[in-house]
Design an enzyme around this catalytic site. Sequence first.
Site, PDB file in Angstrom:
ATOM      1  N   ARG A 103       0.820  -1.219   0.000  1.00  0.00           N
ATOM      2  CA  ARG A 103       0.000   0.000   0.000  1.00  0.00           C
ATOM      3  C   ARG A 103       0.854   1.271   0.000  1.00  0.00           C
ATOM      4  NH1 ARG A 103      -5.521  -0.091   1.008  1.00  0.00           N
ATOM      5  NH2 ARG A 103      -6.277  -2.208   0.893  1.00  0.00           N
ATOM      6  N   ARG A 128      -2.606   6.753   0.596  1.00  0.00           N
ATOM      7  CA  ARG A 128      -3.281   7.794   1.363  1.00  0.00           C
ATOM      8  C   ARG A 128      -2.453   8.542   2.378  1.00  0.00           C
ATOM      9  NH1 ARG A 128      -7.359   3.699   3.393  1.00  0.00           N
ATOM     10  NH2 ARG A 128      -5.424   2.545   3.210  1.00  0.00           N
ATOM     11  N   ARG A 139      -6.781  13.243  -4.607  1.00  0.00           N
ATOM     12  CA  ARG A 139      -8.097  12.718  -4.213  1.00  0.00           C
ATOM     13  C   ARG A 139      -9.137  13.817  -4.005  1.00  0.00           C
ATOM     14  NH1 ARG A 139     -11.402  10.248  -3.626  1.00  0.00           N
ATOM     15  NH2 ARG A 139     -11.652   8.897  -1.827  1.00  0.00           N
ATOM     16  N   ASP A 157      -6.793  -1.476  -7.801  1.00  0.00           N
ATOM     17  CA  ASP A 157      -7.432  -2.044  -6.611  1.00  0.00           C
ATOM     18  C   ASP A 157      -7.772  -3.509  -6.818  1.00  0.00           C
ATOM     19  OD1 ASP A 157      -8.306  -1.602  -3.897  1.00  0.00           O
ATOM     20  OD2 ASP A 157     -10.313  -2.005  -4.643  1.00  0.00           O
ATOM     21  N   TYR A 165     -15.322 -11.256  -0.718  1.00  0.00           N
ATOM     22  CA  TYR A 165     -15.836  -9.887  -0.938  1.00  0.00           C
ATOM     23  C   TYR A 165     -17.206  -9.921  -1.613  1.00  0.00           C
ATOM     24  CZ  TYR A 165     -12.121  -6.981   0.813  1.00  0.00           C
ATOM     25  OH  TYR A 165     -11.265  -6.335   1.664  1.00  0.00           O
TER      26      TYR A 165
HETATM   27  O1  CP3 Z   1      -0.173  -1.196  -2.670  1.00  0.00           O
HETATM   28  C1  CP3 Z   1      -0.394  -0.177  -3.342  1.00  0.00           C
HETATM   29  O2  CP3 Z   1       0.023   0.938  -3.013  1.00  0.00           O
HETATM   30  C2  CP3 Z   1      -1.103  -0.317  -4.657  1.00  0.00           C
HETATM   31  C3  CP3 Z   1      -2.484  -0.104  -4.667  1.00  0.00           C
HETATM   32  C4  CP3 Z   1      -3.430  -0.957  -3.853  1.00  0.00           C
HETATM   33  C5  CP3 Z   1      -4.656  -0.428  -3.367  1.00  0.00           C
HETATM   34  N1  CP3 Z   1      -5.377  -1.448  -2.859  1.00  0.00           N
HETATM   35  C6  CP3 Z   1      -5.050   0.977  -3.447  1.00  0.00           C
HETATM   36  C7  CP3 Z   1      -6.195   1.470  -2.645  1.00  0.00           C
HETATM   37  C8  CP3 Z   1      -3.410  -2.301  -3.544  1.00  0.00           C
HETATM   38  C9  CP3 Z   1      -2.322  -3.330  -3.759  1.00  0.00           C
HETATM   39  C10 CP3 Z   1      -4.659  -2.612  -2.927  1.00  0.00           C
HETATM   40  C11 CP3 Z   1      -5.033  -3.969  -2.511  1.00  0.00           C
HETATM   41  C12 CP3 Z   1      -6.321  -4.182  -1.847  1.00  0.00           C
HETATM   42  N2  CP3 Z   1      -7.491  -3.512  -2.044  1.00  0.00           N
HETATM   43  C13 CP3 Z   1      -6.559  -5.227  -0.931  1.00  0.00           C
HETATM   44  C14 CP3 Z   1      -5.589  -6.284  -0.504  1.00  0.00           C
HETATM   45  C15 CP3 Z   1      -4.520  -5.657   0.237  1.00  0.00           C
HETATM   46  C16 CP3 Z   1      -4.361  -6.058   1.620  1.00  0.00           C
HETATM   47  O3  CP3 Z   1      -4.240  -5.108   2.412  1.00  0.00           O
HETATM   48  O4  CP3 Z   1      -4.223  -7.218   1.927  1.00  0.00           O
HETATM   49  C17 CP3 Z   1      -7.895  -5.125  -0.540  1.00  0.00           C
HETATM   50  C18 CP3 Z   1      -8.565  -6.015   0.477  1.00  0.00           C
HETATM   51  C19 CP3 Z   1      -8.471  -4.046  -1.241  1.00  0.00           C
HETATM   52  C20 CP3 Z   1      -9.878  -3.594  -1.201  1.00  0.00           C
HETATM   53  C21 CP3 Z   1      -9.990  -2.219  -0.746  1.00  0.00           C
HETATM   54  N3  CP3 Z   1      -9.683  -1.113  -1.509  1.00  0.00           N
HETATM   55  C22 CP3 Z   1     -10.440  -1.771   0.500  1.00  0.00           C
HETATM   56  C23 CP3 Z   1     -10.844  -2.693   1.642  1.00  0.00           C
HETATM   57  C24 CP3 Z   1     -10.415  -0.387   0.466  1.00  0.00           C
HETATM   58  C25 CP3 Z   1     -10.958   0.553   1.512  1.00  0.00           C
HETATM   59  C26 CP3 Z   1     -10.228   0.507   2.752  1.00  0.00           C
HETATM   60  C27 CP3 Z   1      -8.890   1.088   2.563  1.00  0.00           C
HETATM   61  O5  CP3 Z   1      -7.916   0.445   2.932  1.00  0.00           O
HETATM   62  O6  CP3 Z   1      -8.847   2.232   2.070  1.00  0.00           O
HETATM   63  C28 CP3 Z   1      -9.877   0.011  -0.780  1.00  0.00           C
HETATM   64  C29 CP3 Z   1      -9.610   1.396  -1.239  1.00  0.00           C
HETATM   65  C30 CP3 Z   1      -8.190   1.668  -1.674  1.00  0.00           C
HETATM   66  N4  CP3 Z   1      -7.374   0.844  -2.374  1.00  0.00           N
HETATM   67  C31 CP3 Z   1      -7.527   2.911  -1.467  1.00  0.00           C
HETATM   68  C32 CP3 Z   1      -6.271   2.784  -2.090  1.00  0.00           C
HETATM   69  C33 CP3 Z   1      -5.208   3.841  -2.211  1.00  0.00           C
HETATM   70  C34 CP3 Z   1      -8.086   4.145  -0.748  1.00  0.00           C
HETATM   71  C35 CP3 Z   1      -9.001   4.848  -1.636  1.00  0.00           C
HETATM   72  C36 CP3 Z   1      -9.171   6.289  -1.237  1.00  0.00           C
HETATM   73  O7  CP3 Z   1      -8.325   7.101  -1.614  1.00  0.00           O
HETATM   74  O8  CP3 Z   1     -10.169   6.592  -0.574  1.00  0.00           O
END
Ligand code: CP3
Length: 345
Positions: A25, A29, A38, A74, A151
Amino acid sequence: MDAKTRFLNACYRLPVDKTPVWIMRQAGRYMKPYQNMRKRYSFLRLCQSPDLATKITMLPLKRLGVDAAILFSDLLIPFLGMGFEVKYKAKIGPQIKPSVRDEKVMETITTPDPERDFPYLRQSIKQFNKKSKGYYPLIGFAGAPFTMASYLIEGGSSHQFQKTKLMMYQEPHRFKRLLEKVTAVLIDYCQFQVESGLDAIQIFDTWAGCLTPLDFREYALPFARQIINSLKSYQIPTIYFLKGSSGLLKDIFKLGTEVISLDSFQELSEARKLLGPNVAVQGNLDPMALFLPKDKLKQRINSILEQNGNQYGHIFNLGHGVLPTTDEDQVSFLVRTVHEYSNPK
Ligand code: CP3
């Protein structure tokens, strides 16, 4: 040694000049430039605009000095090509509709055509490779079938996965049919990304740690294996991540990925002992350790590096994603510390 060689050598357990490091990640953010973007665009818009997605993918390279980039996208993107609506709600997290618990919905799941449904992924990958001039490796990713199915069944994030387990125990045939459908989609989705120009791919089976070992072997492992096997001919390293992996490591090893990503709930040295010398490991600093004062954080980082000792095949990372409230300066400090202190033979 350039970053790409350093990262790929570590994946293949070859010599490196210092331990490569990237952060799950990392593109996101906790970074000011991301927060500013954003304000103007929705999260999905950022994912689907190659110019913006490439810019975000590259932020951690310039600002932190990490050795690898992960494509800004994502986990839930495949659902957009399967007839589902995905909404990202602040504080609640993603919501996926309609629910596959409805029998009719299950039957109407469509198979995406990646060229048609996810062209922006190919464009982002190509744009990254052009801009990074081959110096940095690009990691793509996808969810593993169990995690993705959970999911769809839960309709969003969950802690207990009760709906998922209910279907698994009460309607195992239906649950397996869902897993088969999702697996077919994910194979196409991963191959499409790899063919667009990835250097490595990470499979997130984040939530399969909620399963007993018996259920893991029946409902997660065989489906994840199909994905891994479908990528073998491309000859790029695969990385498998599962949160709560300590009781499942021997099974995970049998998947045959080049790298296993470890969570923070097990000492790296113990995992190494269990896994043996034929697989690389990634990890495994607690994401909350980034909230420690720098001297304490440094001790934790060094402890992980010392646990790995002189063995090749270690990629430094966190045990799970970096938290949004993390101070970016702490993450930079982590990267510098790993590079300064690591000294593989
Ligand atoms: O790693 C990185 O920097 C690359 C991008 C990336 C995102 N999501 C960007 C994102 C990656 C690899 C993910 C993976 C992801 N997404 C997972 C598996 C990762 C893990 O932690 O095991 C999962 C379960 C998700 C699904 C998801 N997407 C959730 C649950 C959420 C909301 C909660 C949260 O953590 O924000 C997202 C949104 C998301 N994915 C954001 C980002 C940057 C935030 C979006 C925003 O700006 O509001």
